[in-house]
Design an enzyme around this catalytic site. Structure first.
Site, PDB file in Angstrom:
ATOM      1  N   SER A 174      40.426  25.065  60.997  1.00 23.56           N
ATOM      2  CA  SER A 174      41.565  26.346  62.151  1.00 23.56           C
ATOM      3  C   SER A 174      42.067  24.939  62.847  1.00 23.56           C
ATOM      4  O   SER A 174      42.559  25.655  63.200  1.00 23.56           O
ATOM      5  CB  SER A 174      40.362  27.136  62.599  1.00 23.56           C
ATOM      6  OG  SER A 174      39.593  25.719  63.454  1.00 23.56           O
ATOM      7  N   ASN A 185      40.956  30.353  59.786  1.00 22.81           N
ATOM      8  CA  ASN A 185      39.720  30.972  60.274  1.00 22.81           C
ATOM      9  C   ASN A 185      38.767  31.084  58.803  1.00 22.81           C
ATOM     10  O   ASN A 185      38.734  32.019  57.858  1.00 22.81           O
ATOM     11  CB  ASN A 185      39.548  32.144  60.915  1.00 22.81           C
ATOM     12  CG  ASN A 185      38.007  32.432  61.740  1.00 22.81           C
ATOM     13  OD1 ASN A 185      37.414  32.467  60.803  1.00 22.81           O
ATOM     14  ND2 ASN A 185      38.168  32.639  62.462  1.00 22.81           N
ATOM     15  N   ASP A 220      30.457  22.585  56.080  1.00 22.37           N
ATOM     16  CA  ASP A 220      29.948  21.916  57.271  1.00 22.37           C
ATOM     17  C   ASP A 220      30.865  22.972  58.827  1.00 22.37           C
ATOM     18  O   ASP A 220      31.367  22.299  59.568  1.00 22.37           O
ATOM     19  CB  ASP A 220      30.518  20.328  57.400  1.00 22.37           C
ATOM     20  CG  ASP A 220      29.530  19.772  57.754  1.00 22.37           C
ATOM     21  OD1 ASP A 220      28.789  20.408  58.809  1.00 22.37           O
ATOM     22  OD2 ASP A 220      30.198  18.285  58.510  1.00 22.37           O
ATOM     23  N   CYS A 257      24.624  22.107  61.591  1.00 22.43           N
ATOM     24  CA  CYS A 257      23.879  21.061  63.144  1.00 22.43           C
ATOM     25  C   CYS A 257      23.923  21.761  64.673  1.00 22.43           C
ATOM     26  O   CYS A 257      23.411  20.972  65.273  1.00 22.43           O
ATOM     27  CB  CYS A 257      25.160  20.713  63.398  1.00 22.43           C
ATOM     28  SG  CYS A 257      26.830  21.033  63.386  1.00 22.43           S
TER      29      CYS A 257
END
Ligand code: SAH
Length: 384
Positions: A240, A266, A287, A327
């Protein structure tokens, strides 16, 4: 050295191997400013030396279990040991110090080719900035040292939130090499320290798996995409951020590839659009940024992870691979796996778990210090 007296609960944490003592477990606060203090139990027994942060909820961070002098030699030795544990890394960019994971609480040191980017994340550590810089010059001889101290946790330590050049020169963009691939990192303006080093080993894996049509979703400056370009016919690099994609395009060109298409969108919308259009991929990387920044938002984050994983599973060609990550520290590995099970069940695909994935080895995880581990992932394969 000034002293702090801690409660039985605080002492027990240190004994179990967790380096933090919270404000509520400090029964006698040191009167000195931030820095190193001797830590004692109520009976006056010395428990060790800790970094003292007067305004933080984390009041003390353990440096040693005995009373040591915390001067230039201490920092030079500890940092030297940490660097000494790195070896065999196929890259010119690596994490030289991973905070608590390397016995150097609240210190992050990333090496990007000839420059060093540091984060000093506590008031106690900030008091030793000069010694830390000296130690880095001794061990790494960089052309420049940049502090990416523009992180919110610094505010809780009543420290300025800013980017500051600590030594020498640090260019806007630095070229780094990773397993035969080159890319530009942006130490001043990029996310984190300008590069996501925790994914290095997973990017090499993606490079080995690449074939046919590949998708790097949440690609940042395209480092998975660049690794996949030589093995794949075509790669879509989706993010994005236009600024990140500009660098992604430069990184692709730097390596001489012409089969990577950058796409500013997006990812939630784009994955749905790919599905509606009947697009298929042989390899997909997911990711995303940390969806759960706090414990309270874990539920919503898991719903977001499930959504993108479910779509990605549906987009796989039979036999295709999905490398998927989170993460978010607050999303535990078990919860992440449960989310994948649920996404697979709803996807209508039979998904094989090829292997769990984790952060690169230069981001060491200490079992008793869960905060040192945050990246979890899985390599999945669609069987039908
Ligand atoms: N894979 C990268 C790191 C990804 S960081 C690497 O190995 O270097 C996460 C990225 O997700 C950031 O670049 C951010 O701009 C992007 N991002 C955040 N929200 C997004 C969204 N909703 N759609 C697409 N990209 C998004």
């Amino acid at each position: 050295m000034d002293r702090a007296v801690v409660s039985g609960r605080g002492e027990a944490r240190w004994r179990r191997g967790h380096p933090w003592i919270y404000r509520s477990d400090v029964v006698e606060r040191p009167s000195c400013p931030a820095g190193a203090v001797r830590v004692e139990d109520a009976a006056g027994r010395v428990l060790g030396v800790g970094l003292w942060s007067p305004s933080s909820e984390i009041s003390l961070r353990m440096l040693a279990r005995e009373e040591l002098t915390i001067g230039g030699d201490f920092w030079a030795d500890r940092i030297g040991e940490s660097i000494g544990r790195r070896g065999g890394i196929e890259a010119s960019a690596y994490r030289a110090v991973h905070g608590e994971g390397d016995g150097l609480p609240s210190l992050v040191v990333d090496v990007l080719g000839g420059v060093v980017v540091v984060q000093l994340l506590s008031a106690g550590l900030e008091a030793y900035r000069g010694e830390v810089v000296e130690a880095l010059l001794t061990h790494l001889s960089p052309g420049g040292i940049l502090a990416r101290n523009d992180v919110r946790v610094r505010a809780r330590e009543e420290l300025p939130v800013e980017v500051e050049l600590l030594w020498g020169e640090v260019p806007e963009e630095v070229e780094v090499e990773e397993g035969g691939i080159r890319y530009l990192a942006a130490p001043w303006r990029g996310q984190k320290t300008g590069v996501f080093l925790d994914q290095r080993e997973n990017r090499l894996l993606a490079g080995r798996l690449a074939r046919g049509r590949a998708l790097d979703a949440f690609c940042y400056h395209g480092s998975f995409a660049v690794h996949m370009a030589p093995g794949a016919d075509e790669v879509v690099a989706l993010d994005s951020s236009g600024e990140a994609l500009d660098r992604a395009a430069k990184n692709v060109a730097l390596n001489g590839y012409d089969n990577v298409q950058t796409l500013e969108a997006n990812a939630f919308d784009q994955l749905r659009a790919f599905e509606a259009a009947g697009s298929r991929f042989d390899v997909i990387v997911l990711d995303p940024p940390a969806f759960a920044k706090h414990r309270a938002t874990v539920g919503r984050a898991l719903a977001g992870y499930k959504e993108i994983n479910l779509r990605a599973m549906r987009l796989l060609e039979p036999g295709g691979h999905l490398l998927t990550f989170s993460c978010s520290y607050h999303v535990a590995p078990g919860a992440f796996m449960d989310m994948l099970v649920s996404a697979a069940a709803d996807s209508g695909r039979t998904m094989r778990l090829v292997s769990p994935l984790t952060q690169a080895g230069d981001h060491p995880v200490i079992l008793q210090v869960p905060e040192t581990g945050y990246l979890k992932g899985a390599l999945l394969r669609a069987l039908d």
